[in-house]
Design an enzyme around this catalytic site. Structure first.
Site, short mmCIF file in Angstrom:
data_model
loop_
_atom_site.label_atom_id
_atom_site.label_comp_id
_atom_site.label_asym_id
_atom_site.label_seq_id
_atom_site.Cartn_x
_atom_site.Cartn_y
_atom_site.Cartn_z
CB THR A 90 -0.89 0.07 1.25
OG1 THR A 90 -0.06 0.14 2.42
CG2 THR A 90 -1.83 -1.10 1.34
CG ASP A 91 1.04 5.97 -1.11
OD1 ASP A 91 2.01 6.13 -0.33
OD2 ASP A 91 0.77 6.77 -2.02
CD1 TRP A 92 4.74 5.59 5.07
CD2 TRP A 92 4.56 4.26 3.27
NE1 TRP A 92 5.86 4.77 5.00
CE2 TRP A 92 5.77 3.96 3.92
CE3 TRP A 92 4.23 3.53 2.14
CZ2 TRP A 92 6.66 2.98 3.47
CZ3 TRP A 92 5.11 2.56 1.68
CH2 TRP A 92 6.30 2.29 2.33
#
Length: 805
Positions: free
Chosen positions: A304-306
């Site tokens: 995932t993105d953060w």
């Protein structure tokens, strides 16, 4: 004696039995599997559910200046001025960082020989902290030219060379995976992170991404191509629901990722923050598993993105293998889901296996002894060369450029003295220096007007001292208003041989750009250009504008006032030297636009729906930097993005896609197709001759117009490109392009098929999307289904008008 004898015998038998039992137990007790020594299946089978749930969730985010969670208490969310972070795993604070300033880590499982690996930003250079506690050394990284500039080189060999240097820094500073490159589309010129992205065209974006990935990964480190997918704005990026047709997704927004995955096999792909048609990308199995892993054959892991997504279990089920930066609540939810059956053991094991396969490839697992001493001097030379190769000469009336060395130059514009190497946020780099334009000009032998330079230096220093402190690395300080140089113009026009004006723009993560005073020049900038041009032209002297920008700006209203325009983009730490290399003619400008410059913002096809519409916040909630507001954006333009729109609907741009001038001239000739009928493939040959007076390189582009009797299609689409070598005056080079069946196909949503329609195709070979040297035709006798896929990314509501766009 008998009693004693029996007792001794019994004792001996008991001892013998105990010894045998111990031997049998020892023989039955298997050694604990170890990663790299045992099979992956054995290692996974030996893991507890809790260990698996830790491995698929990152170690957490260590926010600088924020104290660690209290011992013995459940970690709580962290509120830093409205930016609410999920609870952080205590390990993020308690286990020392291998690479201070890196973006995240995975959990180690020592008993199974599984180490923690480190991931680090960013797309234009390794983002780590330059200073470390109790350490006098500095750990700078190279700020390479931004992606848009690299794409403007149209030179994949050059971009791969940048990747080799880039990857060396990742390896030698101890990181395992770089969180880049980024290849989302330039859907709208106001996109805050457009500088991180390559192009409006998926072939250019995918090809450049594949090239830099190959270069970086040649060092034995990984990449994470991002943001997958349709992450084309920063406004409400964590909450926006992107409504888009499957055709537009497959032909525009997924195509570049498909090219990059198939050509370079990045170690990881990063899912984006946004929703697509009602579902978060990190929770869409059709996107992450059906398309990415099954259709395209992606072998790596998806992260995932953060803080991206909402539901950890849904993310696992979608095939989002690693949740970053991770928090304990996610691990707990995964364990509970396995126990109640909402997450199958098989799915969790599949996610774990993909992570372990990447760990096995990592420098950390292999025990690489990193030096903390990459070749920064050598990499700066690579950055300088690449920057010069990607700059674009937009205008050069009366051969105003190159400017002979030794000339006295009046240098205007704040950014000439305070040049912008790259964008803000995770795309920023802690670099040792940035060469300003005035430094670069001086290094190249020009004489910079001293009094004017001092006035600017004093003005900028005073303005900087009054700027407020940055609230976060996401937010750049407001630009310093342009200095009023009107009182100095007459004297400067008398004393200098030429004038150079730099216009600067910066943007980055967390916010999109604005139309006023950003896309359009400010009144002060317009006044500066007008004033300088009038003063210098009155003396018969030339005026050159340098565009030190990360995204497209309006140029049509002022370009006639000046003699030359050099689009330098954001060139990295060697900015001033690279610009001077081009201004002086040391390097012939050979960059071409990989994104269209419209005459005005209103001419863009996405203006009516960028960045979309916002909805009221749920009761009791307030928007924050992490989530933004509930919002929605509809891609009404469908496949008609960039030049596909401008060419099809005959909207004249200021500078078209593919455009770029040179100090020399070229002629394209002998354009020939191998056949007038298509039979599996067709080759196209073209001769390129340097007909000018200096050595130079030319970019040749091949566009294809396809029959439109069944569905609408763009007027033409880029299908191949190449850049010549450095051609001396009078020298020629032959280029050969090959078109395959898939290059002819368009996506039919109702059939879930890529189809090459029967009929006449036109091949257009030229040096921009409108500057076509020769058109040749061929026929396809019968339609061909090039690929059958699974219907995916279904909109939450039917949008008929998007179906075939």
């Amino acid at each position: 004696m008998k009693i004693h004898y029996k007792y001794a015998v019994v004792t001996a038998l008991i001892a013998l039995a105990g010894s045998s039992l111990t031997t049998v137990q020892a023989q039955n007790k298997k050694p604990v599997p170890k990663l790299g020594k045992s099979s992956l299946k054995e290692v996974i089978n030996a893991m507890t559910v809790e260990e698996k749930a830790k491995l698929v969730v990152g170690m957490g985010f260590k926010m600088p200046g924020v104290p660690p969670p209290a011992k013995g208490k459940k970690p709580e969310p962290i509120d830093i001025g409205g930016f609410v972070l999920p609870p952080s795993d205590p390990d993020a604070y308690n286990i020392p960082e291998k690479v201070p300033g890196a973006a995240g880590r995975t959990h180690a499982i020592p008993r199974l020989g599984i180490p923690s690996i480190t991931v680090s930003d960013g797309p234009a250079g390794l983002r780590i902290e330059p200073k470390r506690p109790n350490d006098p050394k500095t750990y700078y990284a190279t700020a390479f030219p931004v992606a848009t500039l690299l794409a403007s080189s149209w030179d994949t060999a050059l971009v791969r060379k940048v990747g080799v240097a880039f990857g060396n820094e990742v390896r030698e500073y101890g990181a395992d995976i770089l969180l880049g490159p980024a290849l989302n589309s330039h859907r709208n010129p106001l996109g805050g992170r457009n500088f991180e992205y390559y192009s409006e065209d998926p072939l250019v974006a995918g090809s450049m991404t594949a090239a830099i990935v190959k270069g970086i990964q040649s060092n034995g480190v990984g990449t994470s191509i991002k943001h997958f997918a349709a992450n084309n704005q920063e406004t409400n990026r964590n909450s926006v629901n992107t409504i888009v047709s499957e055709r537009a997704m497959r032909e525009i927004y997924l195509k570049g990722f498909s090219i990059a995955v198939k050509e370079s096999q990045p170690w990881t792909v990063m899912s984006s923050y946004n929703k697509i048609n009602g579902t978060y990308t990190s929770e869409r199995r059709d996107l992450l598993t059906t398309i990415l892993k099954n259709e395209w054959g992606f072998k790596g892991l998806v992260m995932t993105d953060w803080f991206g997504g909402h539901d950890a279990v849904a993310q696992m089920n979608a095939g989002n293998d690693l949740l970053m930066p991770g928090n304990p609540d996610q691990s707990d939810a995964i364990v509970a889901a396995v126990k109640d059956g909402t997450l199958s053991k098989a799915q969790l094991d599949a996610n774990v296996e993909r992570i372990l396969k990447i760990i096995l490839k990592s420098p950390t697992f292999k025990g690489y002894k990193y030096s903390d001493k990459p070749d920064l001097a050598g990499h700066a030379k690579v950055a300088r060369s690449a920057a010069a190769q990607g700059m674009i000469l937009l205008k050069n009336d009366s051969e105003s450029l190159p400017l002979a060395s030794g000339k006295r130059v009046a240098v205007f514009g704040n950014t000439s003295y305070n040049i912008i190497a790259g964008g803000t946020g995770s795309g920023d780099v802690h670099k040792a220096y940035t060469i300003s334009l005035v430094q670069g000009l001086t290094n190249a032998g020009y004489k910079v007007q001293e009094a004017l330079a001092k006035s600017y230096a004093d003005y900028i220093a005073d303005a900087k001292s009054k700027q407020p402190k940055n609230v976060s690395f996401f937010v750049a300080p407001p630009p310093i208003p342009e200095m009023d140089a009107s009182a100095l113009l007459a004297k400067e026009a008398d004393g200098a041989d030429a004038a150079v004006i730099t216009i600067g723009r910066n943007a980055g993560e967390g916010a999109d750009r604005k139309v006023d005073n950003d896309y359009h020049l400010s009144d002060a900038e317009k006044g500066l250009i007008t004033g300088v041009s009038q003063a210098f032209h009155a003396k018969g002297k030339k005026v050159i504008v340098i565009l030190n920008i990360g995204g497209v700006i309006e140029v049509a209203s002022w370009r006639d006032s000046v003699d030359g325009i050099l689009l330098a983009w954001q060139p990295g730490l060697e900015a001033g030297n690279a610009i001077a290399d081009v201004l002086s003619g040391k390097v012939d400008p050979s960059g071409h636009l990989a994104t269209t410059f419209a005459i005005d913002y209103k001419d863009e096809p996405t203006t009516k729906n960028f960045p979309g519409k916002e909805f009221p916040m749920p009761d009791g909630q307030k928007p924050n930097m992490l989530m933004g507001r509930p919002s929605e954006v509809t891609y009404e333009e469908g496949i008609y993005v960039g030049y596909r729109y401008f060419n099809t609907f005959k909207v004249k741009p200021a500078y078209e896609f593919g455009y770029g001038l040179s100090y020399t001239t070229f002629k394209l000739s002998d354009v020939k197709a191998s056949s007038a009928t298509f039979n599996g493939s067709i080759t196209v040959k073209v001769a390129v001759k340097n007909t000018g007076k200096v050595a130079g390189k030319q970019v040749v582009q091949l566009y294809l117009s396809a029959p439109t009797q069944n569905i609408d299609k763009p007027e033409s689409e880029l299908k191949a490109f190449a850049k010549t070598g450095l051609l001396a005056p009078g020298q020629s080079q032959f280029l050969v392009f090959t078109l395959h069946t898939a290059d002819l196909a368009s996506f039919y949503t109702d059939k879930a098929e890529w189809i090459a329609d029967a009929g006449e195709y036109k091949i257009k070979v030229g040096t921009s999307s409108t500057d076509i040297a020769k058109t040749v035709s061929f026929n396809l006798a019968k339609e061909i289904v090039t690929e059958k896929v699974t219907t995916a990314l279904t909109p939450q509501v039917a949008i008929d008008e998007l179906k075939n766009k």
